[in-house]
Design an enzyme around this catalytic site. Structure first.
Site, PDB file in Angstrom:
ATOM      1  NE  ARG A  60      51.508  40.577  29.720  1.00 40.15           N
ATOM      2  CZ  ARG A  60      51.394  41.235  28.564  1.00 40.15           C
ATOM      3  NH1 ARG A  60      51.436  42.563  28.534  1.00 40.15           N
ATOM      4  NH2 ARG A  60      51.220  40.588  27.437  1.00 40.15           N
ATOM      5  CB  SER A  72      23.097  46.342  73.487  1.00 40.27           C
ATOM      6  OG  SER A  72      24.111  45.800  74.309  1.00 40.27           O
TER       7      SER A  72
END
Length: 380
Positions: A310, A271
């Site tokens: 499409r 940390s």
């Protein structure tokens, strides 16, 4: 041609190896691979000549074309195949008529996408397998190490850490094998402008099969321009694999808590402000990557409703969502592999915590279940 996660966050989230198979250069190479194979397939059917010249022109583009330029040129037509075919024809000179024979842009995009998925999936498979191997090792080493099973967040009956790890291993193996099956079944795409193979008549089906064979892909029974169930299956398999990674990562985070202390990662996990902490960073980032997957799966499933022959929009939706999903699942697998390969187990803490509920009895069948899991892996 979305650029997948990389840069500063790629290694942190485990996505860097998969992202390297999906970047702009990889897209350009895959698109050119398909265009060259198209020309060779057409030449096999006697539809075009000068396939060698087209291949040489493709090599020139590989070496000299900046993918960023192609990406900018893709804006006008809605995909990068249109400007690429134009450039390839120009580079091929008199052989330009042999470029892009009988194909539509989606044939090239979809087939290139399959090639890219295969490359990314190879990396994902390696990391899923490595994570499963790590879990299997833990299961074997701690076959009879007692610990508290926990249900609804509370201690329940005794189990063994070996059985817990065997469960992780089983889930990872199942997900990996399912993903291999789905990816291996993704076929070539070749249908022409409206999926009828009209521009290649009377050689359309033969040309489609030749294209598949040249690229090492399964043949397609019918063009799948707007039938996207295969990509839905792929999305589901990637999402399941991410979930299989999230499970052990979540357990490691919980078992690493200071008050529990039953496992810890070998990496420092420090940390910036609390030097006493040892964060399970690999498990945390595996969870983070896996947590992105369900939303991306949903995006791909929601895009499955392609209209007519499409799609206007759903097809384009798939590209960045699938690239991101491959990176998310790959990142989860990569970070989990790091976590499990170096995981440290603390039997004394497991015994201490188990004593809080007086032990609760003997974990019958735990060792037998571990043996069944590991034995099943040997028979795969």
């Amino acid at each position: 041609m979305s650029e997948p996660p990389g840069g500063m966050l790629g290694p942190l989230l485990g996505a860097d190896r998969v992202a390297a198979t999906l970047d702009a250069r990889a897209w350009l190479d895959a698109l050119l691979d398909v265009e060259v194979a198209l020309t060779h397939a057409a030449a096999q059917q006697g539809l075009v000549d000068d396939a060698a010249q087209v291949e040489r022109a493709a090599q020139e583009l590989r070496a000299g074309l900046d993918p960023a330029i192609l990406a900018a040129e893709a804006v006008e037509g809605g995909n990068p195949v249109i400007p690429l075919a134009r450039r390839l024809r120009a580079a091929a000179g008199p052989a330009g008529a042999a470029v892009h024979p009988g194909a539509t842009s989606q044939d090239v995009m979809d087939t290139a996408l399959v090639l890219l998925v295969r490359a990314a999936a190879t990396v994902i498979d390696d990391d899923l397998g490595g994570a499963a191997d790590g879990a299997a090792r833990l299961a074997g080493e701690h076959r009879d190490t007692p610990m508290a099973a926990r249900t609804l967040g509370q201690q329940a009956l005794p189990t063994t850490f070996g059985l817990v790890a065997a469960g992780w291993c089983a889930g990872l193996d199942r997900a990996r094998l399912a993903l291999v099956d789905v990816v291996g079944a993704l076929p070539v795409q070749f249908g022409g402008a409206a999926g009828t193979l009209a521009a290649s008549y009377p050689h359309g089906p033969a040309m489609a099969d030749a294209l598949a064979d040249l690229l090492g892909l399964p043949r397609a029974d019918v063009p799948w321009h707007t039938e996207r169930s295969r990509l839905g299956e792929l999305a589901g398999a990637l999402g399941v694999a991410a979930g299989a990674c999230a499970k052990p990562a979540t357990d490691v985070v919980l078992l690493s808590a200071t008050e529990v202390g039953e496992v810890s990662e070998s990496a420092p996990g420090g940390s910036s402000s609390m030097p006493h902490k040892r964060n399970p960073v690999a498990a945390v980032t595996a969870r983070a990557s896996a947590g992105r997957a369900p939303g991306l799966v949903a995006t791909l499933l929601a895009a499955a409703g392609h209209e007519h022959q499409r799609a206007a929009g759903p097809w384009h939706t798939e590209w960045p969502a699938l690239m991101d999903l491959l990176c998310a699942t790959g990142g989860a697998a990569a970070r989990l592999r790091i976590c499990l390969e170096g995981l440290r187990v603390h039997p004394e803490a497991m015994a201490r915590n188990l004593s809080l509920t007086s032990g609760g009895g003997t974990p019958h069948h735990a060792g037998e279940l571990v043996d069944r899991t590991l034995g099943g892996r040997e028979r795969q």
